[in-house]
Motif scaffolding. Structure first.
Motif, PDB file in Angstrom:
ATOM      1  N   ALA A 164     -26.588 -59.268  74.311  1.00 22.53           N
ATOM      2  CA  ALA A 164     -25.703 -58.186  73.884  1.00 22.53           C
ATOM      3  C   ALA A 164     -26.373 -57.392  72.762  1.00 22.53           C
ATOM      4  O   ALA A 164     -27.129 -57.950  71.958  1.00 22.53           O
ATOM      5  N   LEU A 165     -26.086 -56.103  72.728  1.00 23.83           N
ATOM      6  CA  LEU A 165     -26.555 -55.282  71.612  1.00 23.83           C
ATOM      7  C   LEU A 165     -25.798 -55.698  70.358  1.00 23.83           C
ATOM      8  O   LEU A 165     -24.578 -55.823  70.381  1.00 23.83           O
ATOM      9  N   ARG A 166     -26.529 -55.922  69.286  1.00 19.92           N
ATOM     10  CA  ARG A 166     -25.892 -56.288  68.019  1.00 19.92           C
ATOM     11  C   ARG A 166     -25.873 -55.043  67.136  1.00 19.92           C
ATOM     12  O   ARG A 166     -26.912 -54.553  66.720  1.00 19.92           O
ATOM     13  N   ILE A 167     -24.675 -54.553  66.885  1.00 18.93           N
ATOM     14  CA  ILE A 167     -24.506 -53.292  66.176  1.00 18.93           C
ATOM     15  C   ILE A 167     -23.667 -53.519  64.922  1.00 18.93           C
ATOM     16  O   ILE A 167     -22.607 -54.129  64.978  1.00 18.93           O
ATOM     17  N   ASP A 168     -24.152 -52.988  63.803  1.00 18.84           N
ATOM     18  CA  ASP A 168     -23.409 -53.022  62.545  1.00 18.84           C
ATOM     19  C   ASP A 168     -22.608 -51.730  62.425  1.00 18.84           C
ATOM     20  O   ASP A 168     -23.153 -50.643  62.560  1.00 18.84           O
ATOM     21  N   VAL A 169     -21.315 -51.880  62.206  1.00 18.64           N
ATOM     22  CA  VAL A 169     -20.436 -50.733  61.978  1.00 18.64           C
ATOM     23  C   VAL A 169     -19.689 -51.025  60.690  1.00 18.64           C
ATOM     24  O   VAL A 169     -19.003 -52.037  60.582  1.00 18.64           O
ATOM     25  N   ALA A 188     -17.521 -45.731  78.704  1.00 20.79           N
ATOM     26  CA  ALA A 188     -18.373 -45.023  79.659  1.00 20.79           C
ATOM     27  C   ALA A 188     -19.331 -45.977  80.374  1.00 20.79           C
ATOM     28  O   ALA A 188     -19.727 -45.727  81.505  1.00 20.79           O
ATOM     29  N   ARG A 189     -19.696 -47.086  79.710  1.00 19.53           N
ATOM     30  CA  ARG A 189     -20.621 -48.073  80.281  1.00 19.53           C
ATOM     31  C   ARG A 189     -20.048 -49.466  80.064  1.00 19.53           C
ATOM     32  O   ARG A 189     -20.553 -50.234  79.245  1.00 19.53           O
ATOM     33  N   PRO A 190     -19.025 -49.830  80.817  1.00 17.03           N
ATOM     34  CA  PRO A 190     -18.321 -51.095  80.571  1.00 17.03           C
ATOM     35  C   PRO A 190     -19.176 -52.342  80.771  1.00 17.03           C
ATOM     36  O   PRO A 190     -18.846 -53.401  80.261  1.00 17.03           O
ATOM     37  N   GLY A 191     -20.295 -52.236  81.442  1.00 20.08           N
ATOM     38  CA  GLY A 191     -21.153 -53.399  81.638  1.00 20.08           C
ATOM     39  C   GLY A 191     -22.026 -53.723  80.436  1.00 20.08           C
ATOM     40  O   GLY A 191     -22.650 -54.769  80.381  1.00 20.08           O
ATOM     41  N   THR A 192     -22.079 -52.825  79.460  1.00 14.88           N
ATOM     42  CA  THR A 192     -22.895 -53.054  78.275  1.00 14.88           C
ATOM     43  C   THR A 192     -22.157 -53.975  77.317  1.00 14.88           C
ATOM     44  O   THR A 192     -21.030 -53.702  76.945  1.00 14.88           O
ATOM     45  N   GLU A 193     -22.812 -55.059  76.932  1.00 16.94           N
ATOM     46  CA  GLU A 193     -22.189 -56.008  76.014  1.00 16.94           C
ATOM     47  C   GLU A 193     -22.586 -55.673  74.582  1.00 16.94           C
ATOM     48  O   GLU A 193     -23.721 -55.317  74.310  1.00 16.94           O
ATOM     49  N   PHE A 194     -21.618 -55.810  73.671  1.00 18.48           N
ATOM     50  CA  PHE A 194     -21.842 -55.558  72.247  1.00 18.48           C
ATOM     51  C   PHE A 194     -21.431 -56.772  71.433  1.00 18.48           C
ATOM     52  O   PHE A 194     -20.450 -57.435  71.767  1.00 18.48           O
ATOM     53  N   ASP A 195     -22.160 -57.036  70.389  1.00 15.11           N
ATOM     54  CA  ASP A 195     -21.714 -57.907  69.317  1.00 15.11           C
ATOM     55  C   ASP A 195     -21.612 -56.982  68.116  1.00 15.11           C
ATOM     56  O   ASP A 195     -22.629 -56.499  67.613  1.00 15.11           O
ATOM     57  N   VAL A 196     -20.399 -56.662  67.705  1.00 16.45           N
ATOM     58  CA  VAL A 196     -20.199 -55.758  66.579  1.00 16.45           C
ATOM     59  C   VAL A 196     -20.031 -56.598  65.326  1.00 16.45           C
ATOM     60  O   VAL A 196     -19.230 -57.526  65.283  1.00 16.45           O
ATOM     61  N   VAL A 197     -20.837 -56.270  64.307  1.00 17.69           N
ATOM     62  CA  VAL A 197     -20.758 -56.953  63.025  1.00 17.69           C
ATOM     63  C   VAL A 197     -20.463 -55.926  61.950  1.00 17.69           C
ATOM     64  O   VAL A 197     -20.617 -54.726  62.169  1.00 17.69           O
ATOM     65  N   PRO A 252     -17.729 -44.110  63.500  1.00 21.03           N
ATOM     66  CA  PRO A 252     -18.778 -44.789  64.262  1.00 21.03           C
ATOM     67  C   PRO A 252     -18.232 -45.864  65.210  1.00 21.03           C
ATOM     68  O   PRO A 252     -18.754 -46.049  66.307  1.00 21.03           O
ATOM     69  N   ALA A 253     -17.185 -46.556  64.812  1.00 20.23           N
ATOM     70  CA  ALA A 253     -16.578 -47.545  65.702  1.00 20.23           C
ATOM     71  C   ALA A 253     -15.975 -46.850  66.918  1.00 20.23           C
ATOM     72  O   ALA A 253     -16.047 -47.365  68.040  1.00 20.23           O
ATOM     73  N   ASP A 254     -15.397 -45.676  66.704  1.00 16.68           N
ATOM     74  CA  ASP A 254     -14.875 -44.900  67.836  1.00 16.68           C
ATOM     75  C   ASP A 254     -15.997 -44.496  68.790  1.00 16.68           C
ATOM     76  O   ASP A 254     -15.821 -44.504  70.008  1.00 16.68           O
ATOM     77  N   LEU A 255     -17.157 -44.133  68.226  1.00 15.87           N
ATOM     78  CA  LEU A 255     -18.304 -43.787  69.075  1.00 15.87           C
ATOM     79  C   LEU A 255     -18.702 -44.971  69.962  1.00 15.87           C
ATOM     80  O   LEU A 255     -18.965 -44.798  71.151  1.00 15.87           O
ATOM     81  N   LEU A 256     -18.734 -46.163  69.379  1.00 13.00           N
ATOM     82  CA  LEU A 256     -19.074 -47.350  70.164  1.00 13.00           C
ATOM     83  C   LEU A 256     -18.026 -47.636  71.235  1.00 13.00           C
ATOM     84  O   LEU A 256     -18.366 -48.004  72.362  1.00 13.00           O
ATOM     85  N   ARG A 257     -16.747 -47.480  70.887  1.00  9.28           N
ATOM     86  CA  ARG A 257     -15.689 -47.698  71.881  1.00  9.28           C
ATOM     87  C   ARG A 257     -15.823 -46.705  73.037  1.00  9.28           C
ATOM     88  O   ARG A 257     -15.702 -47.082  74.203  1.00  9.28           O
ATOM     89  N   ASP A 258     -16.106 -45.432  72.717  1.00  9.45           N
ATOM     90  CA  ASP A 258     -16.293 -44.432  73.765  1.00  9.45           C
ATOM     91  C   ASP A 258     -17.500 -44.766  74.646  1.00  9.45           C
ATOM     92  O   ASP A 258     -17.455 -44.636  75.871  1.00  9.45           O
ATOM     93  N   PHE A 259     -18.587 -45.220  74.009  1.00  4.06           N
ATOM     94  CA  PHE A 259     -19.778 -45.607  74.756  1.00  4.06           C
ATOM     95  C   PHE A 259     -19.457 -46.772  75.693  1.00  4.06           C
ATOM     96  O   PHE A 259     -19.853 -46.772  76.856  1.00  4.06           O
ATOM     97  N   HIS A 260     -18.720 -47.748  75.181  1.00  9.13           N
ATOM     98  CA  HIS A 260     -18.385 -48.924  75.997  1.00  9.13           C
ATOM     99  C   HIS A 260     -17.467 -48.550  77.165  1.00  9.13           C
ATOM    100  O   HIS A 260     -17.603 -49.096  78.265  1.00  9.13           O
TER     101      HIS A 260
END
Length: 188
Positions: free
Chosen positions: A88-93, A110-119, A100-108
């Motif tokens: 999973a992509l590890r992203i600090d917000v 649009a690409r629901p298969g992309t996994e994130f670990d948000v820290v 920026p958290a909204d940007l990540l939610r919008d990205f996810h």
């Protein structure tokens, strides 16, 4: 527990023959027998009944089989969690309720298969160190340092301009202003 022995056990259970499991695992039949014997010794039970037609799991072997498969799946998930391009992509917000958290939610979305670990790292220096060490892949935050003062190996890119509100008392000179530039704030 030796996962190679567990993997060998599952291969024998699936193939029904020690010889076929050895071929599937690209090891000798003797190595298969040693791994199974070692696992049986560790567990304190017999896992297979050997017959002229091959090997079939004992009752204990049948009880162990789903757990053995789960161990091997857990091993794969653990390895994949740190494999570049597979984890999973590890992203600090800095805040989960900020733009920026909204940007990540919008990205996810649009690409629901992309996994994130948000820290959330509250300190820019900690975020820089985490990016440099590979602990995180990226950080979304306001960077106030000029590019030339960033730590070596850190690069920035403007991805979002967030509106900032100026809050003043009712008697302040800017209380009725529609907009204020940073230069106009100097000295206040």
């Amino acid at each position: 527990m030796d996962l190679n022995a567990v993997r060998t056990y599952v291969a024998v259970a699936d193939a029904g023959r020690f010889q076929q499991a050895a071929a599937d695992l690209a090891i000798t039949q003797q190595a298969v027998s040693k791994r199974i014997a070692s696992l049986e010794k560790e567990l304190g039970v017999r896992l297979f009944t050997r017959t002229p037609r091959g090997a079939r799991p004992t009752m204990d072997g049948q009880a162990f089989l789903p757990h053995a498969r789960a161990l091997l799946q857990a091993e794969e998930r653990a390895a994949a969690s740190v494999r570049p391009g597979r984890r999973a992509l590890r992203i600090d917000v800095i805040g989960r309720r900020l733009a920026p958290a909204d940007l990540l939610r919008d990205f996810h979305r649009a690409r629901p298969g992309t996994e994130f670990d948000v820290v959330t790292l509250f300190d820019a220096d900690a975020a820089f160190a985490a990016v440099l060490s590979g602990t995180i892949d990226a950080s979304f935050r306001a960077v106030t340092l000029p590019e030339r003062q960033l730590p070596e190996g850190i690069a920035t890119a403007r991805v979002h301009d967030e509106p900032v509100q100026l809050v003043t008392g009712p008697d302040h000179a800017f209380a009725t202003a529609r907009s204020v530039t940073p230069a106009e704030l100097a000295g206040h």
